[in-house]
Design a protein around this motif. Structure first.
Motif, PDB file in Angstrom:
ATOM      1  N   THR A 167       0.564   9.455   7.996  1.00  0.00           N
ATOM      2  CA  THR A 167       0.471   8.279   7.075  1.00  0.00           C
ATOM      3  C   THR A 167       0.205   8.940   5.626  1.00  0.00           C
ATOM      4  O   THR A 167      -0.245   9.998   5.536  1.00  0.00           O
ATOM      5  CB  THR A 167      -0.873   7.359   7.216  1.00  0.00           C
ATOM      6  OG1 THR A 167      -2.003   8.203   7.099  1.00  0.00           O
ATOM      7  CG2 THR A 167      -0.762   6.829   8.532  1.00  0.00           C
ATOM      8  N   THR A 168       0.183   8.085   4.630  1.00  0.00           N
ATOM      9  CA  THR A 168       0.018   8.673   3.153  1.00  0.00           C
ATOM     10  C   THR A 168      -1.451   9.249   3.095  1.00  0.00           C
ATOM     11  O   THR A 168      -1.480  10.224   2.789  1.00  0.00           O
ATOM     12  CB  THR A 168      -0.013   7.520   2.179  1.00  0.00           C
ATOM     13  OG1 THR A 168       1.345   6.942   2.341  1.00  0.00           O
ATOM     14  CG2 THR A 168      -0.503   7.830   0.918  1.00  0.00           C
ATOM     15  N   ASN A 169      -2.422   8.620   3.725  1.00  0.00           N
ATOM     16  CA  ASN A 169      -3.802   9.324   3.619  1.00  0.00           C
ATOM     17  C   ASN A 169      -3.721  10.593   4.396  1.00  0.00           C
ATOM     18  O   ASN A 169      -4.402  11.558   3.878  1.00  0.00           O
ATOM     19  CB  ASN A 169      -4.928   8.337   4.285  1.00  0.00           C
ATOM     20  CG  ASN A 169      -5.311   7.192   3.421  1.00  0.00           C
ATOM     21  OD1 ASN A 169      -5.380   7.541   2.008  1.00  0.00           O
ATOM     22  ND2 ASN A 169      -5.175   5.982   3.736  1.00  0.00           N
ATOM     23  N   ASN A 170      -3.134  10.562   5.507  1.00  0.00           N
ATOM     24  CA  ASN A 170      -3.074  11.973   6.285  1.00  0.00           C
ATOM     25  C   ASN A 170      -2.378  13.059   5.314  1.00  0.00           C
ATOM     26  O   ASN A 170      -2.857  14.173   5.410  1.00  0.00           O
ATOM     27  CB  ASN A 170      -2.152  11.830   7.613  1.00  0.00           C
ATOM     28  CG  ASN A 170      -2.737  10.690   8.546  1.00  0.00           C
ATOM     29  OD1 ASN A 170      -1.849  10.311   9.273  1.00  0.00           O
ATOM     30  ND2 ASN A 170      -3.991  10.823   8.512  1.00  0.00           N
ATOM     31  N   ILE A 171      -1.430  12.718   4.739  1.00  0.00           N
ATOM     32  CA  ILE A 171      -0.673  13.645   3.818  1.00  0.00           C
ATOM     33  C   ILE A 171      -1.732  13.860   2.746  1.00  0.00           C
ATOM     34  O   ILE A 171      -1.860  15.105   2.724  1.00  0.00           O
ATOM     35  CB  ILE A 171       0.798  13.151   3.482  1.00  0.00           C
ATOM     36  CG1 ILE A 171       1.489  12.907   4.739  1.00  0.00           C
ATOM     37  CG2 ILE A 171       1.416  14.114   2.441  1.00  0.00           C
ATOM     38  CD1 ILE A 171       2.809  12.034   4.377  1.00  0.00           C
ATOM     39  N   ALA A 172      -2.144  13.222   2.183  1.00  0.00           N
ATOM     40  CA  ALA A 172      -3.110  13.386   0.786  1.00  0.00           C
ATOM     41  C   ALA A 172      -4.242  14.281   1.507  1.00  0.00           C
ATOM     42  O   ALA A 172      -4.719  15.456   0.561  1.00  0.00           O
ATOM     43  CB  ALA A 172      -3.680  12.206   0.586  1.00  0.00           C
ATOM     44  N   GLU A 173      -4.622  14.117   2.474  1.00  0.00           N
ATOM     45  CA  GLU A 173      -5.839  15.014   2.951  1.00  0.00           C
ATOM     46  C   GLU A 173      -5.239  16.577   3.428  1.00  0.00           C
ATOM     47  O   GLU A 173      -5.880  17.364   2.877  1.00  0.00           O
ATOM     48  CB  GLU A 173      -6.521  14.545   4.327  1.00  0.00           C
ATOM     49  CG  GLU A 173      -7.460  13.482   4.251  1.00  0.00           C
ATOM     50  CD  GLU A 173      -7.900  12.721   5.387  1.00  0.00           C
ATOM     51  OE1 GLU A 173      -7.938  13.439   6.460  1.00  0.00           O
ATOM     52  OE2 GLU A 173      -7.930  11.648   5.586  1.00  0.00           O
ATOM     53  N   GLU A 174      -4.179  16.530   3.936  1.00  0.00           N
ATOM     54  CA  GLU A 174      -3.532  17.660   4.289  1.00  0.00           C
ATOM     55  C   GLU A 174      -3.315  18.666   3.121  1.00  0.00           C
ATOM     56  O   GLU A 174      -3.315  19.875   3.042  1.00  0.00           O
ATOM     57  CB  GLU A 174      -2.327  17.527   5.166  1.00  0.00           C
ATOM     58  CG  GLU A 174      -1.887  18.712   5.818  1.00  0.00           C
ATOM     59  CD  GLU A 174      -0.814  18.533   6.877  1.00  0.00           C
ATOM     60  OE1 GLU A 174      -0.650  17.312   7.520  1.00  0.00           O
ATOM     61  OE2 GLU A 174       0.093  19.413   7.137  1.00  0.00           O
ATOM     62  N   LEU A 175      -2.738  18.071   2.071  1.00  0.00           N
ATOM     63  CA  LEU A 175      -2.282  18.839   0.938  1.00  0.00           C
ATOM     64  C   LEU A 175      -3.411  18.549  -0.242  1.00  0.00           C
ATOM     65  O   LEU A 175      -3.228  19.213  -1.093  1.00  0.00           O
ATOM     66  CB  LEU A 175      -0.958  17.961   0.236  1.00  0.00           C
ATOM     67  CG  LEU A 175       0.191  17.761   1.120  1.00  0.00           C
ATOM     68  CD1 LEU A 175       1.243  17.499   0.660  1.00  0.00           C
ATOM     69  CD2 LEU A 175       0.438  19.291   1.801  1.00  0.00           C
ATOM     70  N   PHE A 176      -4.495  18.295   0.062  1.00  0.00           N
ATOM     71  CA  PHE A 176      -5.462  18.084  -1.023  1.00  0.00           C
ATOM     72  C   PHE A 176      -5.192  17.346  -2.324  1.00  0.00           C
ATOM     73  O   PHE A 176      -5.514  18.050  -3.231  1.00  0.00           O
ATOM     74  CB  PHE A 176      -5.959  19.580  -1.168  1.00  0.00           C
ATOM     75  CG  PHE A 176      -6.708  20.201   0.004  1.00  0.00           C
ATOM     76  CD1 PHE A 176      -7.780  19.714   0.664  1.00  0.00           C
ATOM     77  CD2 PHE A 176      -5.874  21.436   0.597  1.00  0.00           C
ATOM     78  CE1 PHE A 176      -8.218  20.456   1.989  1.00  0.00           C
ATOM     79  CE2 PHE A 176      -6.243  21.938   1.642  1.00  0.00           C
ATOM     80  CZ  PHE A 176      -7.527  21.674   2.310  1.00  0.00           C
ATOM     81  N   ILE A 177      -4.401  16.449  -2.144  1.00  0.00           N
ATOM     82  CA  ILE A 177      -4.211  15.489  -3.299  1.00  0.00           C
ATOM     83  C   ILE A 177      -4.644  14.151  -2.952  1.00  0.00           C
ATOM     84  O   ILE A 177      -4.934  13.905  -1.891  1.00  0.00           O
ATOM     85  CB  ILE A 177      -2.367  15.803  -3.653  1.00  0.00           C
ATOM     86  CG1 ILE A 177      -1.650  15.281  -2.627  1.00  0.00           C
ATOM     87  CG2 ILE A 177      -2.379  17.216  -4.106  1.00  0.00           C
ATOM     88  CD1 ILE A 177      -0.376  15.410  -2.793  1.00  0.00           C
ATOM     89  N   SER A 178      -4.297  13.384  -4.107  1.00  0.00           N
ATOM     90  CA  SER A 178      -4.744  12.034  -4.093  1.00  0.00           C
ATOM     91  C   SER A 178      -3.656  11.248  -3.013  1.00  0.00           C
ATOM     92  O   SER A 178      -2.564  11.445  -3.384  1.00  0.00           O
ATOM     93  CB  SER A 178      -4.765  11.420  -5.524  1.00  0.00           C
ATOM     94  OG  SER A 178      -4.688   9.913  -5.439  1.00  0.00           O
TER      95      SER A 178
END
Lengths: 211, 211
Positions: A167-178
């Motif tokens: 999900t968008t949130n998963n990806i954000a966490e993984e890439l350390f971005i918002s």
DNA sequence: ATCAATATACCAGAAAACCAGTAGATAAAA
DNA sequence: TTTTATCTACTGGTTTTCTGGTATATTGAT
């Protein structure tokens, strides 16, 4: 010297084509036409009890889809070499056939020489794709890639993460971005590939070989 | 008699492999090693000005991804035959290479005979895939299909509509059923393919050739 | 040094998708 | 005929995605 001729089975719903093939191969002592069928069902029934070396398989059978047919045949008799046969040549179909295991492909306007060559090559365990077919395949590749929009490195990366079900949130966490940034990339991806949701995004991305 | 030897270029980041290939091909008067490179950039630079008949291309180059490299080479010089080279053999990579236009594939433990055979076959415009490679490709196909859950007719239909980017409501209208029903199918599809959203649903569906 | 492309980030609201659980109708197979 | 599979449909709630804007920092190339 020809103690073991190559046993060929022809499958084509058009009797005329069968006759044509028989004629073209008539002079060949190395090739023996063992049997012929006009539909998929009969062919599979034959393969229950008997076998052959090569099958010349028409792509447009009345009962069973050509692509599936390849899988079914190889499921029963993995060591039969299948040569696809068709009048026209749609790249996507040829591609599918190859992926499913055909060892060669011929257009129905093939010459006697090509036919014999194809059969003997495939019988030796090699592939045979005539120059027309190769051209068609090459064109289909370049066509795919020509109108493919350019994705940035980041976009490609996020695209693949979306494909993995993140999900968008998963990806954000993984890439350390918002997450908001991920959203933006997501939107740009959909815009570039001209789709309106993630499902079709993945479909066209795979079609265009971006994943 | 050999007025025109086959001009071969070797591309491999491992100098040892290059030496090995040179040695293996040393005795062949029909094959001439025109040049060799240890990375993609130099190879492409070479192709700007010069050309050859066959390229033996390592899949794991330091700078450019092997699959992309194939496309780039053929973009410049469409009539060069490319033979993929690698130590291992990952089915998905081989498949990609083939789709991008390699005419053959060799493992690095190939014998001198196989090597010469492959080069001459490809030079004749044919494909060459050794029996190991063929086996690997065949296995990958059967592996794909073996653990594929069975979808019902309705599910397949809805799956393809999802892939087209249609929403639940769109689909419901198109099929004259309740959106709630479509939702249920959607859920069942995701459950069967063990994913948690439409994006990855489409990805695995395509992988498993359900679309 | 400057311009274009890329990556980053935000707001806010609407639409769609996802989750958990249940269940009737129908059709095909045992 | 009973079971099984499939298709159908619902409630109600949560999460995620999609849309339409805007905007700054960073990077690469000329």
């Amino acid at each position: 010297m020809q103690l073991k001729p190559i046993n060929v089975v022809i499958v084509d719903d058009h009797p005329m084509v069968i006759e044509g093939l028989k004629t073209l191969l008539a002079g060949e002592t190395t090739i023996h036409i063992k049997n012929y069928f006009t539909n998929g069902k009969d062919t599979l029934a034959f393969l229950e009890k008997d076998t052959c070396d090569i099958i010349l398989l028409d792509v447009n059978l009345p009962d069973i889809n050509g692509v599936e047919m390849v899988g079914m045949i190889l499921n029963k008799r993995a060591n039969i070499g299948i040569l696809g046969l068709s009048t026209y040549s749609e790249p996507s179909i040829i591609n599918q056939m190859i992926r499913n295991g055909v060892k060669g492909y011929l257009l129905k306007n093939a010459t006697s020489n090509e036919l014999v060559e194809a059969i003997s090559q495939v019988h030796k365990g090699r592939f045979y794709f005539g120059s027309e077919i190769q051209k068609i395949l090459a064109d289909s590749v370049s066509q795919d890639t020509k109108d493919t929009p350019k994705l940035t490195r980041r976009e490609k990366h996020i695209l693949s993460l979306i494909a993995e079900g993140k999900t968008t949130n998963n990806i954000a966490e993984e890439l350390f971005i918002s997450p908001l940034t991920v959203e933006t990339h997501r939107r740009n991806l959909m815009q570039k590939l001209e789709v309106s949701n993630a499902a079709s995004l993945i479909k066209v991305a795979i079609e265009k070989k971006l994943i």
